[in-house]
Design an enzyme around this catalytic site. Structure first.
Site, PDB file in Angstrom:
ATOM      1  N   ALA A   1     -54.955 -28.167  41.669  1.00 21.40           N
ATOM      2  CA  ALA A   1     -53.856 -27.506  40.959  1.00 21.40           C
ATOM      3  C   ALA A   1     -54.247 -27.336  39.494  1.00 21.40           C
ATOM      4  CB  ALA A   1     -52.548 -28.276  41.107  1.00 21.40           C
TER       5      ALA A   1
ATOM      6  N   HIS B   1     -57.259 -28.909  32.529  1.00 25.59           N
ATOM      7  CA  HIS B   1     -58.474 -29.267  33.263  1.00 25.59           C
ATOM      8  C   HIS B   1     -59.681 -28.470  32.757  1.00 25.59           C
ATOM      9  CE1 HIS B   1     -55.222 -30.174  36.272  1.00 25.59           C
ATOM     10  NE2 HIS B   1     -55.925 -31.285  36.377  1.00 25.59           N
TER      11      HIS B   1
ATOM     12  N   GLY C   1     -58.494 -36.747  30.786  1.00 20.92           N
ATOM     13  CA  GLY C   1     -57.540 -36.342  29.766  1.00 20.92           C
ATOM     14  C   GLY C   1     -56.798 -37.520  29.167  1.00 20.92           C
TER      15      GLY C   1
ATOM     16  N   SER D   1     -49.268 -29.854  32.710  1.00 18.37           N
ATOM     17  CA  SER D   1     -49.256 -30.761  33.845  1.00 18.37           C
ATOM     18  C   SER D   1     -49.107 -29.968  35.127  1.00 18.37           C
ATOM     19  CB  SER D   1     -48.087 -31.755  33.728  1.00 18.37           C
ATOM     20  OG  SER D   1     -47.920 -32.488  34.934  1.00 18.37           O
ATOM     21  N   SER D   2     -49.773 -30.436  36.156  1.00 12.45           N
ATOM     22  CA  SER D   2     -49.635 -29.804  37.463  1.00 12.45           C
ATOM     23  C   SER D   2     -48.203 -29.899  37.972  1.00 12.45           C
ATOM     24  CB  SER D   2     -50.577 -30.465  38.473  1.00 12.45           C
ATOM     25  OG  SER D   2     -51.909 -30.399  38.027  1.00 12.45           O
ATOM     26  N   ARG D   3     -47.452 -30.878  37.491  1.00  9.91           N
ATOM     27  CA  ARG D   3     -46.083 -31.072  37.961  1.00  9.91           C
ATOM     28  C   ARG D   3     -45.069 -30.198  37.223  1.00  9.91           C
ATOM     29  NH1 ARG D   3     -48.105 -36.568  38.911  1.00  9.91           N
ATOM     30  NH2 ARG D   3     -47.786 -37.024  41.116  1.00  9.91           N
TER      31      ARG D   3
END
Length: 314
Positions: free
Chosen positions: A59, A64, A177, A215-217
């Site tokens: 994701a 990243h 990170g 954030s992936s969330r």
């Protein structure tokens, strides 16, 4: 493993970065098995080239990508490896393992754009043949506080899979990170305590223009929750500004920001030393510290942190 990236000490949000100058997009080689990975890394091993590594759960986003750039800077012409593996060992009961986003095709596009040489995308059976491991890595006391208190067993799962990936990739440098600051501290300590020979590097948090840490969330947030989520970074920035007046002043400033939010359910707000130990009762002026926050917005849990300088340096 890395879900997002960590915290930057300046008072301004970091803007998403363009690919590094001199990095040419290329087709990344994809390995799904240990044998395929070893075959792809054999030339680097033979030639003595430095290997950079960015472990992720996929994701991928600009946070990243920034880690991949740091890895490239560290190893120069040596290979950069990124892993994409959603690690079941670090998810507890009731957490979002099943709904955690799997976006391999889009992830490969980012890896190729950033000049990643090898993507390791194994199955659960490939990482944990014969089932989940009987021998795991104990994170110690630091694994039981902050995130570890809320998510029992989480850091044991993180350290175990990272140790396995270090053994498979054999990197010289691994980049994580700072947003997952406790994770970074524990992985760095593991590499040192267990003499793994990996230089663990922390990379600054990347943020949206309004300050929200990538954030992936974040994709789980409704528009209203997304707007409220900026309260976390505003609270941390407020703490940074007031830290000159001491720890209590920093925490009070952060709490004042949090009280303005209607839907932020605070899990913790804490100040610690940079190694996440306790600060002295009366820190010397200029003492470096870290403020960390975790909160829920609906069913989505977000974390963030920033550096603090306590008091005016003499």
């Amino acid at each position: 493993m890395t879900e997002t990236t960590g915290a930057r000490s300046s008072g301004e949000p970091a803007r998403p970065l363009a690919p590094s100058e001199g990095v040419t997009a290329r087709s990344a080689e994809v390995a799904h098995t240990r044998d395929e990975l070893a075959k792809l890394l054999e030339p680097a091993c033979r030639d003595g080239a430095a290997v950079g590594f960015v472990p992720t759960m996929g994701a991928l986003h600009e946070g990243h990508a920034s880690l991949m750039r740091v890895a490239r800077e560290r190893v120069g012409g040596g290979p950069v490896v990124a892993s994409i593996f959603v690690n079941p060992l670090q998810f507890g009961a009731g957490e979002d393992l099943d709904r955690y986003p799997r976006t391999l095709e889009a992830d490969l596009e980012i890896c190729e754009r950033e000049g990643v040489d090898v993507v390791f995308a194994p199955s659960v059976d490939e990482v944990y043949p014969g089932g989940l491991p009987q021998v795991t890595v104990d994170p110690g006391e630091l694994g039981d506080v902050l995130e570890g208190k809320t998510r029992p067993g989480h850091f044991g799962g993180v350290l175990t899979v990272v140790a396995k990936l270090f053994g498979l990739v054999e990197p010289d440098v691994a980049v994580f990170g700072e947003k997952d600051y406790q994770q970074l501290a524990l992985i760095s300590r593991m590499s040192s305590d267990l003499c793994l020979g990996v230089d663990v590097v922390g990379a600054p948090t990347q943020r949206e223009p309004d300050g929200l840490a990538l954030s992936s969330r974040n994709r789980y947030l409704s528009p209203e929750q997304r707007e409220e989520a900026t309260t976390l970074s505003r609270a941390l920035y407020a703490a940074q500004r007031e830290a000159i007046n001491g720890v209590d002043a920093a925490l009070q400033a952060a709490r004042a920001e949090l009280r303005r939010a209607k839907t932020v359910d605070l899990d913790y707000l804490a100040v610690a030393d940079p190694a996440l130990g306790e600060l002295p009762t009366e820190p010397e002026p200029g003492t470096e510290a870290r403020i960390l926050i975790a909160a829920r917005l609906g069913t989505t849990r977000l974390i963030d942190n920033m550096s603090l300088t306590i008091g005016a340096p003499r």
